[in-house]
Design a protein around this motif. Sequence first.
Motif, mmCIF file in Angstrom:
data_model
loop_
_atom_site.group_PDB
_atom_site.id
_atom_site.type_symbol
_atom_site.label_atom_id
_atom_site.label_comp_id
_atom_site.label_asym_id
_atom_site.label_seq_id
_atom_site.Cartn_x
_atom_site.Cartn_y
_atom_site.Cartn_z
ATOM 1 N N ASN A 196 0.824 -1.207 0.000
ATOM 2 C CA ASN A 196 0.000 0.000 0.000
ATOM 3 C C ASN A 196 0.861 1.262 0.000
ATOM 4 O O ASN A 196 0.569 2.234 -0.713
ATOM 5 C CB ASN A 196 -0.917 0.014 1.222
ATOM 6 N N ILE A 197 1.923 1.235 0.795
ATOM 7 C CA ILE A 197 2.825 2.385 0.894
ATOM 8 C C ILE A 197 3.509 2.651 -0.442
ATOM 9 O O ILE A 197 3.619 3.797 -0.896
ATOM 10 C CB ILE A 197 3.876 2.140 1.996
ATOM 11 N N GLU A 198 3.981 1.582 -1.069
ATOM 12 C CA GLU A 198 4.678 1.722 -2.347
ATOM 13 C C GLU A 198 3.738 2.218 -3.436
ATOM 14 O O GLU A 198 4.115 3.049 -4.267
ATOM 15 C CB GLU A 198 5.303 0.383 -2.723
ATOM 16 N N GLU A 199 2.497 1.734 -3.423
ATOM 17 C CA GLU A 199 1.526 2.156 -4.432
ATOM 18 C C GLU A 199 1.160 3.630 -4.277
ATOM 19 O O GLU A 199 0.938 4.337 -5.262
ATOM 20 C CB GLU A 199 0.261 1.290 -4.330
ATOM 21 N N LYS A 200 1.105 4.093 -3.049
ATOM 22 C CA LYS A 200 0.757 5.495 -2.786
ATOM 23 C C LYS A 200 1.961 6.433 -2.962
ATOM 24 O O LYS A 200 1.803 7.652 -2.921
ATOM 25 C CB LYS A 200 0.215 5.637 -1.368
ATOM 26 N N GLN A 201 3.167 5.847 -3.101
ATOM 27 C CA GLN A 201 4.407 6.626 -3.240
ATOM 28 C C GLN A 201 4.520 7.677 -2.127
ATOM 29 O O GLN A 201 4.793 8.846 -2.371
ATOM 30 C CB GLN A 201 4.457 7.298 -4.616
ATOM 31 N N LEU A 202 4.326 7.227 -0.899
ATOM 32 C CA LEU A 202 4.254 8.155 0.232
ATOM 33 C C LEU A 202 5.582 8.835 0.550
ATOM 34 O O LEU A 202 5.594 10.008 0.957
ATOM 35 C CB LEU A 202 3.729 7.412 1.463
ATOM 36 N N ILE A 203 6.695 8.144 0.382
ATOM 37 C CA ILE A 203 7.987 8.782 0.652
ATOM 38 C C ILE A 203 8.192 9.959 -0.293
ATOM 39 O O ILE A 203 8.586 11.055 0.117
ATOM 40 C CB ILE A 203 9.148 7.771 0.535
ATOM 41 N N LYS A 204 7.894 9.726 -1.572
ATOM 42 C CA LYS A 204 8.002 10.793 -2.573
ATOM 43 C C LYS A 204 7.045 11.936 -2.239
ATOM 44 O O LYS A 204 7.406 13.121 -2.326
ATOM 45 C CB LYS A 204 7.690 10.233 -3.956
ATOM 46 N N LYS A 205 5.838 11.600 -1.842
ATOM 47 C CA LYS A 205 4.822 12.599 -1.500
ATOM 48 C C LYS A 205 5.279 13.470 -0.340
ATOM 49 O O LYS A 205 5.165 14.707 -0.385
ATOM 50 C CB LYS A 205 3.510 11.894 -1.144
ATOM 51 N N TYR A 206 5.807 12.847 0.698
ATOM 52 C CA TYR A 206 6.199 13.619 1.886
ATOM 53 C C TYR A 206 7.486 14.403 1.672
ATOM 54 O O TYR A 206 7.676 15.467 2.261
ATOM 55 C CB TYR A 206 6.311 12.689 3.094
ATOM 56 N N ASN A 207 8.365 13.896 0.819
ATOM 57 C CA ASN A 207 9.549 14.681 0.466
ATOM 58 C C ASN A 207 9.149 15.953 -0.289
ATOM 59 O O ASN A 207 9.736 17.018 -0.100
ATOM 60 C CB ASN A 207 10.511 13.852 -0.377
ATOM 61 N N LYS A 208 8.132 15.828 -1.132
ATOM 62 C CA LYS A 208 7.617 17.001 -1.857
ATOM 63 C C LYS A 208 6.991 17.994 -0.885
ATOM 64 O O LYS A 208 7.133 19.212 -1.045
ATOM 65 C CB LYS A 208 6.582 16.568 -2.898
ATOM 66 N N LEU A 209 6.312 17.469 0.123
ATOM 67 C CA LEU A 209 5.711 18.328 1.142
ATOM 68 C C LEU A 209 6.785 19.120 1.877
ATOM 69 O O LEU A 209 6.654 20.331 2.098
ATOM 70 C CB LEU A 209 4.912 17.483 2.137
ATOM 71 N N ALA A 210 7.878 18.437 2.228
ATOM 72 C CA ALA A 210 8.985 19.099 2.917
ATOM 73 C C ALA A 210 9.608 20.171 2.032
ATOM 74 O O ALA A 210 9.961 21.259 2.493
ATOM 75 C CB ALA A 210 10.037 18.066 3.326
#
Length: 211
Positions: A154-168
Motif C-alpha cells: 500500500n505504501i509503495e503504491e501510494k508513493q508516500l515517501i516521494k509525496k512527503y519529500n515534496k511536502l517538505a
Amino acid sequence: MNKKVSVIFTFLFGLLFGPVVAAEFKEGVDYEQLETVDESLNGKVIEIFSYHCHYCYRAMHSVKAFKKQMPKGMILQHVPVTFGYSQLDSFATTALLLSELDLMEELHEYTFHIAKMPIKGEKHYNKLENMEGVKAYLLEQGVSESQYQQALKNIEEKQLIKKYNKLASKYQVEGTPTFIINGKYKVSDYKKGSQYDEYFTELLLHVASLK
C-alpha cells in the motif's frame, strides 16, 4: 550561617531554581508564518521527522507533552522524510508502516528507543537501518507476514515517501524536526537540552493557539 548570608543564599537559590517566567515568543525569531496558507491543514500539526534524527528523538518528550495539552480537536501527524537520501528510506518506511498498520500511537516512542539501542552482537546501533531489520522488528511486535506485505504494498503504491519529500520541499524544510501548524506557521529550531524541552513545548502550544 548568619542571617545576611542566609538571605543572600535564598535569593541566589531563587534565581537559579525558582519558577520559570513564561517565555515571550516572536514571529520571525521563534517561528515563521508561511507565505501561502494551506487551509487543508487547518487544525493539524504536521511533525516532519525521521527515526534516524537525534534531535527528533530529543524533541519527542516536548512533542509528547504538547500532544497532551494541544487545543481540543487538533490532530498531530508524524510525517517521515528522507530528503532524497536512500539510506534514510528504511527509517521513513518504518514510520509509514506503523501508520498503515495503525500502530503509530502505540509504538512511536518505543520505535525511537529501538533506533537508539545497540544490537546484540553487532557493532552498529540502529535496527531500522535496513528493511530486513524493519521487518523483523514489526514481526516481533505481533504483525503477521501477510499484514506486513500488504502494508508495504500500500505504501509503495501510494508513493508516500516521494509525496512527503515534496511536502517538505514545498515548505522549505531544511532539517528535522520541523512542525507545520495549521497550514500557516512553521517551527523548526529545536535545541537539545532538558531545560529547553519545556520551552519548546510552550512554543508549540503558543503557535498552535494563533489564528
